[in-house]
Enzyme design. Structure first.
Site, PDB file in Angstrom:
ATOM      1  N   CYS A 186      49.280  61.136  -4.252  1.00 23.13           N
ATOM      2  CA  CYS A 186      48.716  60.849  -4.994  1.00 23.13           C
ATOM      3  C   CYS A 186      47.811  61.977  -5.205  1.00 23.13           C
ATOM      4  CB  CYS A 186      47.433  59.864  -4.148  1.00 23.13           C
ATOM      5  SG  CYS A 186      48.491  58.180  -4.319  1.00 23.13           S
TER       6      CYS A 186
ATOM      7  N   HIS B 185      40.136  59.959  -6.938  1.00 18.61           N
ATOM      8  CA  HIS B 185      41.425  59.279  -7.079  1.00 18.61           C
ATOM      9  C   HIS B 185      40.896  57.446  -6.515  1.00 18.61           C
ATOM     10  CE1 HIS B 185      45.531  57.818  -6.599  1.00 18.61           C
ATOM     11  NE2 HIS B 185      45.680  57.822  -5.371  1.00 18.61           N
TER      12      HIS B 185
ATOM     13  N   ASN C 289      46.111  52.138  -9.591  1.00 17.78           N
ATOM     14  CA  ASN C 289      46.532  53.385  -8.980  1.00 17.78           C
ATOM     15  C   ASN C 289      48.058  53.713  -9.541  1.00 17.78           C
ATOM     16  OD1 ASN C 289      47.241  55.020  -7.946  1.00 17.78           O
ATOM     17  ND2 ASN C 289      46.846  54.240  -5.752  1.00 17.78           N
TER      18      ASN C 289
HETATM   19  O1  UT7 Z   1      47.163  55.965  -3.127  1.00 15.28           O
HETATM   20  C1  UT7 Z   1      48.186  55.953  -2.296  1.00 15.28           C
HETATM   21  C2  UT7 Z   1      47.070  56.215  -1.410  1.00 15.28           C
HETATM   22  N1  UT7 Z   1      46.908  54.673  -0.835  1.00 15.28           N
HETATM   23  C3  UT7 Z   1      45.310  54.247  -0.259  1.00 15.28           C
HETATM   24  O2  UT7 Z   1      44.333  54.078  -0.202  1.00 15.28           O
HETATM   25  C4  UT7 Z   1      45.606  52.322  -0.030  1.00 15.28           C
HETATM   26  C5  UT7 Z   1      44.732  52.364   0.996  1.00 15.28           C
HETATM   27  N2  UT7 Z   1      44.868  50.842   1.487  1.00 15.28           N
HETATM   28  C6  UT7 Z   1      43.562  49.070   0.463  1.00 15.28           C
HETATM   29  O3  UT7 Z   1      43.285  50.183  -0.450  1.00 15.28           O
HETATM   30  C7  UT7 Z   1      43.556  48.403   1.433  1.00 15.28           C
HETATM   31  O4  UT7 Z   1      44.275  48.516   2.523  1.00 15.28           O
HETATM   32  C8  UT7 Z   1      45.120  47.661   0.487  1.00 15.28           C
HETATM   33  C9  UT7 Z   1      44.365  47.317  -0.606  1.00 15.28           C
HETATM   34  C10 UT7 Z   1      46.513  48.090  -0.063  1.00 15.28           C
HETATM   35  C11 UT7 Z   1      45.288  45.667   1.211  1.00 15.28           C
HETATM   36  O5  UT7 Z   1      43.923  45.576   1.435  1.00 15.28           O
HETATM   37  P1  UT7 Z   1      42.811  45.188   3.287  1.00 15.28           P
HETATM   38  O6  UT7 Z   1      41.232  44.853   2.796  1.00 15.28           O
HETATM   39  O7  UT7 Z   1      43.129  46.720   3.639  1.00 15.28           O
HETATM   40  O8  UT7 Z   1      43.864  44.330   3.480  1.00 15.28           O
HETATM   41  P2  UT7 Z   1      44.385  44.099   4.474  1.00 15.28           P
HETATM   42  O9  UT7 Z   1      45.855  44.578   4.718  1.00 15.28           O
HETATM   43  O10 UT7 Z   1      43.477  44.402   5.626  1.00 15.28           O
HETATM   44  O11 UT7 Z   1      44.929  41.979   4.609  1.00 15.28           O
HETATM   45  C12 UT7 Z   1      43.950  41.867   5.132  1.00 15.28           C
HETATM   46  C13 UT7 Z   1      43.981  39.636   4.505  1.00 15.28           C
HETATM   47  C14 UT7 Z   1      44.920  39.525   5.495  1.00 15.28           C
HETATM   48  O12 UT7 Z   1      45.760  38.074   5.551  1.00 15.28           O
HETATM   49  P3  UT7 Z   1      45.420  37.969   7.008  1.00 15.28           P
HETATM   50  O13 UT7 Z   1      46.454  39.011   7.942  1.00 15.28           O
HETATM   51  O14 UT7 Z   1      44.064  38.105   7.511  1.00 15.28           O
HETATM   52  O15 UT7 Z   1      44.982  36.193   7.165  1.00 15.28           O
HETATM   53  C15 UT7 Z   1      46.826  40.130   4.528  1.00 15.28           C
HETATM   54  O16 UT7 Z   1      48.203  39.429   4.662  1.00 15.28           O
HETATM   55  O17 UT7 Z   1      44.633  39.823   3.637  1.00 15.28           O
HETATM   56  C16 UT7 Z   1      46.298  39.237   3.324  1.00 15.28           C
HETATM   57  N3  UT7 Z   1      46.579  40.103   2.145  1.00 15.28           N
HETATM   58  C17 UT7 Z   1      46.356  39.945  -0.015  1.00 15.28           C
HETATM   59  N4  UT7 Z   1      45.855  37.634   0.492  1.00 15.28           N
HETATM   60  C18 UT7 Z   1      45.522  37.584  -1.260  1.00 15.28           C
HETATM   61  C19 UT7 Z   1      47.363  41.304   1.479  1.00 15.28           C
HETATM   62  N5  UT7 Z   1      47.451  41.642   0.078  1.00 15.28           N
HETATM   63  C20 UT7 Z   1      46.625  40.728  -0.243  1.00 15.28           C
HETATM   64  C21 UT7 Z   1      46.907  39.854  -1.194  1.00 15.28           C
HETATM   65  N6  UT7 Z   1      45.764  38.967  -1.736  1.00 15.28           N
HETATM   66  N7  UT7 Z   1      47.709  40.666  -2.365  1.00 15.28           N
END
Ligand code: UT7
Length: 330
Positions: free
Chosen positions: A115, A255, A285
């Site tokens: 990125c 970004h 992204n």
């Molecule tokens: O550009 C390259 C660098 N990348 C980044 O900068 C990305 C950085 N990370 C992020 O943007 C975020 O971590 C994500 C968008 C990938 C994920 O968001 P989050 O708020 O960190 O979610 P999480 O991984 O903590 O998941 C929270 C909950 C989980 O469920 P439980 O375990 O709390 O029941 C996940 O299973 O949300 C669930 N979940 C979803 N639910 C609905 C994960 N993805 C989804 C989804 N739809 N698409």
């Protein structure tokens, strides 16, 4: 002798036609528009359909740039393409773009910094101009992320999209152009964000394909924490180093990985939302494409002398910030 800086003198961009909406993703994986919107800020992203690679979008971005700026292809001396999704392992995607665009006198190569790729390529390209040796250098940033995304993995398929942008760098002696850059990397971060197979360590086999090892592997929360801290830190550092206060900055070009990361960075820089370029809701992204696509979309609003900070964080880990004094009114 007058100091030569490298100035962006033209911008181009391209996004594919196909729009993959949150509503369509709801029919593919277990997710909701509400979850994606509140957690990431993304509503839709573009997908390049058919047997086309990143070069296809890079060529279109350069052609768009050339349609707006008088440029003899024979005068282009170097093209650098930042990409994580090259058309092929080799040759470089930059070679294909340069050939298709008629840059018969140019040499060309790719830069891989995920990125942060566009910032790395821009900073590298600037050295060729600042040395006084080169006069016209093109930097392309683009990725066909859909080619390495598992559309059964709801944690990654909602974030990424396809697109490419391009800028032309030329020498400037009026004080505009790239003023400073801070680039960082920490290879210890590779474990949290990578593609497991397809490289020399783990070449493609039937097993790697059936194990889905050719897709993006991301530990979202860990990457998020590093991104929030490091993107804000590096922006603060470049401001302090160049004696810039928030009032001095016309635009932050961040970004587009997650709206929450963008907001945290803008808050640390004490910038109001109207000074922050945000198109994540439309394009998601696009990895190396995010920053030049922002410049492409906002080009008409940019004024000569505007102080602009570009910032990114991504796989590697890699991150950085570039400070530009904008060189032209369009
Ligand atoms: O550009 C390259 C660098 N990348 C980044 O900068 C990305 C950085 N990370 C992020 O943007 C975020 O971590 C994500 C968008 C990938 C994920 O968001 P989050 O708020 O960190 O979610 P999480 O991984 O903590 O998941 C929270 C909950 C989980 O469920 P439980 O375990 O709390 O029941 C996940 O299973 O949300 C669930 N979940 C979803 N639910 C609905 C994960 N993805 C989804 C989804 N739809 N698409």
């Amino acid at each position: 002798m007058e100091k030569i800086t490298a100035a962006i003198t033209a911008v181009g961009g391209y996004v594919p036609e196909y729009v993959l909406t949150n509503e369509e993703l709801e029919t593919i994986v277990d997710t909701t528009d509400e979850w994606i919107t509140t957690r990431t800020g993304i509503k839709e992203r573009r997908i390049l359909k058919g047997e086309f690679g990143t070069s296809h979008m890079g060529i279109k971005a350069v052609q768009n740039l050339m349609s707006k700026h008088d440029l003899d292809p024979a005068d282009v001396e170097l093209l650098i393409c930042a990409t994580t999704t090259p058309d092929m392992q080799f040759p470089a995607t930059a070679n294909i773009i340069a050939a298709e665009c008629g840059f018969t006198n140019a040499f060309s190569y790719d830069i891989s910094a995920a990125c942060s790729g566009f910032l790395y390529a821009l900073t590298t390209a600037a050295q060729f101009i600042e040395s006084g040796k080169h006069k016209k250098v093109i930097v392309v940033g683009g990725d066909k992320m859909s080619s390495i995304i598992d559309y059964e993995d709801r944690t990654t398929c909602i974030i990424f999209g396809d697109g490419a942008g391009a800028v032309l760098l030329e020498p400037s002696t009026d004080g505009t152009g790239i003023q400073d850059s801070i680039l960082k990397s920490d290879g210890n971060g590779w474990v949290h964000l990578h593609q497991k197979a397809g490289g020399s360590r783990r070449p493609a086999t039937i097993e790697t394909v059936s194990n889905k090892e050719h897709y993006v592997y991301q530990e979202g929360q860990t990457v998020f924490k590093f991104a929030v801290t490091n993107m804000a830190d590096v922006c603060e550092k470049i401001m302090v180093k160049n004696n810039l206060r928030s009032n001095d900055i016309a635009w932050l070009v961040p970004h587009q990985a997650n709206l929450r990361i963008i907001s945290a960075t803008a808050d640390r820089m004490q910038l109001p939302p109207e000074k922050v370029m945000i198109n994540i809701q439309k394009f998601g992204n696009t990895t190396s494409g995010t920053l030049p696509l922002c410049l492409w979309e906002w080009e008409k609003q940019l004024k000569k002398g505007d102080n602009i900070i570009l910032a990114a964080f991504g796989g590697g880990f890699t991150w950085g910030a570039v400070y530009i004094k904008w060189a032209y009114n369009s």
